[in-house]
Scaffold this motif. Structure first.
Motif, PDB file in Angstrom:
ATOM      1  N   ASP A  62      72.283  72.813   0.578  1.00 14.76           N
ATOM      2  CA  ASP A  62      73.565  73.420   0.220  1.00 14.76           C
ATOM      3  C   ASP A  62      73.396  74.827  -0.334  1.00 14.76           C
ATOM      4  O   ASP A  62      74.185  75.716  -0.032  1.00 14.76           O
ATOM      5  CB  ASP A  62      74.307  72.545  -0.799  1.00 14.76           C
ATOM      6  N   ALA A  63      72.361  75.043  -1.145  1.00 16.18           N
ATOM      7  CA  ALA A  63      72.117  76.375  -1.701  1.00 16.18           C
ATOM      8  C   ALA A  63      71.771  77.361  -0.589  1.00 16.18           C
ATOM      9  O   ALA A  63      72.265  78.495  -0.573  1.00 16.18           O
ATOM     10  CB  ALA A  63      71.003  76.327  -2.743  1.00 16.18           C
ATOM     11  N   ALA A  64      70.938  76.937   0.348  1.00 16.62           N
ATOM     12  CA  ALA A  64      70.577  77.806   1.478  1.00 16.62           C
ATOM     13  C   ALA A  64      71.810  78.127   2.315  1.00 16.62           C
ATOM     14  O   ALA A  64      72.025  79.285   2.706  1.00 16.62           O
ATOM     15  CB  ALA A  64      69.507  77.142   2.336  1.00 16.62           C
ATOM     16  N   ALA A  65      72.630  77.129   2.589  1.00 18.88           N
ATOM     17  CA  ALA A  65      73.819  77.335   3.425  1.00 18.88           C
ATOM     18  C   ALA A  65      74.850  78.221   2.735  1.00 18.88           C
ATOM     19  O   ALA A  65      75.481  79.057   3.384  1.00 18.88           O
ATOM     20  CB  ALA A  65      74.429  75.987   3.799  1.00 18.88           C
ATOM     21  N   ALA A  66      75.021  78.061   1.436  1.00 17.67           N
ATOM     22  CA  ALA A  66      75.972  78.903   0.701  1.00 17.67           C
ATOM     23  C   ALA A  66      75.519  80.362   0.709  1.00 17.67           C
ATOM     24  O   ALA A  66      76.330  81.267   0.931  1.00 17.67           O
ATOM     25  CB  ALA A  66      76.128  78.393  -0.728  1.00 17.67           C
ATOM     26  N   ALA A  67      74.233  80.580   0.500  1.00 16.15           N
ATOM     27  CA  ALA A  67      73.713  81.960   0.529  1.00 16.15           C
ATOM     28  C   ALA A  67      73.826  82.545   1.935  1.00 16.15           C
ATOM     29  O   ALA A  67      74.146  83.720   2.097  1.00 16.15           O
ATOM     30  CB  ALA A  67      72.265  81.979   0.050  1.00 16.15           C
ATOM     31  N   PHE A  68      73.581  81.722   2.950  1.00 13.73           N
ATOM     32  CA  PHE A  68      73.741  82.174   4.326  1.00 13.73           C
ATOM     33  C   PHE A  68      75.187  82.614   4.567  1.00 13.73           C
ATOM     34  O   PHE A  68      75.436  83.696   5.098  1.00 13.73           O
ATOM     35  CB  PHE A  68      73.357  81.066   5.318  1.00 13.73           C
ATOM     36  N   CYS A  77      66.773  81.700   9.788  1.00 17.23           N
ATOM     37  CA  CYS A  77      65.414  81.222  10.024  1.00 17.23           C
ATOM     38  C   CYS A  77      65.023  80.304   8.880  1.00 17.23           C
ATOM     39  O   CYS A  77      65.094  80.704   7.716  1.00 17.23           O
ATOM     40  CB  CYS A  77      64.438  82.383  10.087  1.00 17.23           C
ATOM     41  N   VAL A  78      64.614  79.101   9.207  1.00 17.56           N
ATOM     42  CA  VAL A  78      64.177  78.121   8.219  1.00 17.56           C
ATOM     43  C   VAL A  78      62.657  78.145   8.184  1.00 17.56           C
ATOM     44  O   VAL A  78      62.007  78.072   9.225  1.00 17.56           O
ATOM     45  CB  VAL A  78      64.689  76.708   8.582  1.00 17.56           C
ATOM     46  N   ALA A  79      62.094  78.235   6.973  1.00 20.46           N
ATOM     47  CA  ALA A  79      60.639  78.270   6.818  1.00 20.46           C
ATOM     48  C   ALA A  79      60.231  77.455   5.600  1.00 20.46           C
ATOM     49  O   ALA A  79      60.862  77.566   4.548  1.00 20.46           O
ATOM     50  CB  ALA A  79      60.155  79.708   6.666  1.00 20.46           C
ATOM     51  N   SER A  80      59.185  76.650   5.750  1.00 20.07           N
ATOM     52  CA  SER A  80      58.614  75.924   4.622  1.00 20.07           C
ATOM     53  C   SER A  80      57.361  75.191   5.067  1.00 20.07           C
ATOM     54  O   SER A  80      56.863  75.390   6.178  1.00 20.07           O
ATOM     55  CB  SER A  80      59.618  74.943   4.011  1.00 20.07           C
ATOM     56  N   SER A  81      56.885  74.325   4.218  1.00 18.94           N
ATOM     57  CA  SER A  81      55.715  73.502   4.519  1.00 18.94           C
ATOM     58  C   SER A  81      56.156  72.237   5.253  1.00 18.94           C
ATOM     59  O   SER A  81      57.337  71.862   5.240  1.00 18.94           O
ATOM     60  CB  SER A  81      55.016  73.094   3.217  1.00 18.94           C
ATOM     61  N   ASP A  82      55.203  71.562   5.852  1.00 22.02           N
ATOM     62  CA  ASP A  82      55.512  70.312   6.547  1.00 22.02           C
ATOM     63  C   ASP A  82      56.121  69.284   5.591  1.00 22.02           C
ATOM     64  O   ASP A  82      57.059  68.568   5.956  1.00 22.02           O
ATOM     65  CB  ASP A  82      54.269  69.736   7.219  1.00 22.02           C
ATOM     66  N   ALA A  83      55.602  69.212   4.372  1.00 28.14           N
ATOM     67  CA  ALA A  83      56.112  68.237   3.407  1.00 28.14           C
ATOM     68  C   ALA A  83      57.572  68.511   3.056  1.00 28.14           C
ATOM     69  O   ALA A  83      58.396  67.592   3.004  1.00 28.14           O
ATOM     70  CB  ALA A  83      55.247  68.242   2.139  1.00 28.14           C
ATOM     71  N   ALA A  95      73.450  72.013   7.563  1.00 29.96           N
ATOM     72  CA  ALA A  95      74.274  72.775   6.623  1.00 29.96           C
ATOM     73  C   ALA A  95      74.460  74.219   7.091  1.00 29.96           C
ATOM     74  O   ALA A  95      75.558  74.772   6.984  1.00 29.96           O
ATOM     75  CB  ALA A  95      73.637  72.731   5.236  1.00 29.96           C
ATOM     76  N   LEU A  96      73.400  74.822   7.601  1.00 26.89           N
ATOM     77  CA  LEU A  96      73.514  76.184   8.130  1.00 26.89           C
ATOM     78  C   LEU A  96      74.478  76.232   9.313  1.00 26.89           C
ATOM     79  O   LEU A  96      75.311  77.132   9.413  1.00 26.89           O
ATOM     80  CB  LEU A  96      72.137  76.719   8.542  1.00 26.89           C
ATOM     81  N   LYS A  97      74.351  75.270  10.200  1.00 27.79           N
ATOM     82  CA  LYS A  97      75.236  75.191  11.377  1.00 27.79           C
ATOM     83  C   LYS A  97      76.693  75.038  10.922  1.00 27.79           C
ATOM     84  O   LYS A  97      77.591  75.708  11.443  1.00 27.79           O
ATOM     85  CB  LYS A  97      74.797  74.026  12.262  1.00 27.79           C
ATOM     86  N   ALA A  98      76.913  74.168   9.943  1.00 27.40           N
ATOM     87  CA  ALA A  98      78.270  73.939   9.440  1.00 27.40           C
ATOM     88  C   ALA A  98      78.867  75.182   8.790  1.00 27.40           C
ATOM     89  O   ALA A  98      80.090  75.355   8.798  1.00 27.40           O
ATOM     90  CB  ALA A  98      78.264  72.787   8.435  1.00 27.40           C
ATOM     91  N   ARG A  99      78.006  76.054   8.269  1.00 25.38           N
ATOM     92  CA  ARG A  99      78.484  77.281   7.621  1.00 25.38           C
ATOM     93  C   ARG A  99      78.504  78.465   8.576  1.00 25.38           C
ATOM     94  O   ARG A  99      78.667  79.604   8.170  1.00 25.38           O
ATOM     95  CB  ARG A  99      77.626  77.607   6.403  1.00 25.38           C
ATOM     96  N   GLY A 100      78.332  78.199   9.893  1.00 17.28           N
ATOM     97  CA  GLY A 100      78.536  79.253  10.880  1.00 17.28           C
ATOM     98  C   GLY A 100      77.310  79.808  11.575  1.00 17.28           C
ATOM     99  O   GLY A 100      77.439  80.742  12.367  1.00 17.28           O
TER     100      GLY A 100
END
Length: 149
Positions: A62-68, A77-83, A95-100
């Motif tokens: 939600d935080a990522a999508a709101a900032a997007f 672009c989503v980036a992180s570790s496998d875990a 969430a990103l898709k839902a926010r456009g």
């Protein structure tokens, strides 16, 4: 020359001036979780004339999508570790898709998450060993096409 296709993308980007293609970076977790993949992606995008400003990352989808949504971008672009991907990737893409987000790049090989990520909205995967020129050309075209709509 080997670099010519990438140079051509940068020239196309430069010609767009303040409408230069850009993506929103949505790194997940702690900096230690996403730094390697985010840096890989940002450097790759910069080589092709696509801006990808960094940030300190997001603890939740939600935080990522709101900032997007607040950024005005249409690509992420989503980036992180496998875990962290196991815990947050699919939810974040949704969430990103839902926010456009119309274009969503996933940094790394998706492994067992591939089907779920594609269904959630990932449009491209970026990883070491891929055809970087094809990736950059496709992404550049998608972002500039979206900017016209």
């Amino acid at each position: 020359r080997v670099a010519e296709p990438v140079e051509d993308l940068r020239d196309r980007s430069d010609a767009l001036g303040d409408r230069r293609p850009a993506v929103f970076m949505a790194p997940l977790g702690r900096i230690a979780d996403f730094a390697a993949r985010a840096a890989f992606l940002q450097n790759l995008l910069a080589a092709g004339g696509v801006a990808a400003p960094g940030n300190d990352g997001f603890a939740t989808a939600d935080a990522a999508a709101a900032a997007f949504a607040a950024s005005g971008a249409r690509a992420a672009c989503v980036a992180s570790s496998d875990a962290v991907y196991e815990a947050l990737a699919v939810e974040t893409v949704r969430a990103l898709k839902a926010r456009g987000a119309r274009t969503i790049v996933f940094a790394g090989k998706p492994g067992a998450l591939e089907t779920a990520l594609m269904q959630a909205g990932v449009t491209q995967f970026a990883f070491a060993g891929m055809d970087a020129v094809a990736f950059l050309s496709s992404l550049f075209d998608a972002i500039t096409r979206e900017a016209r709509t």
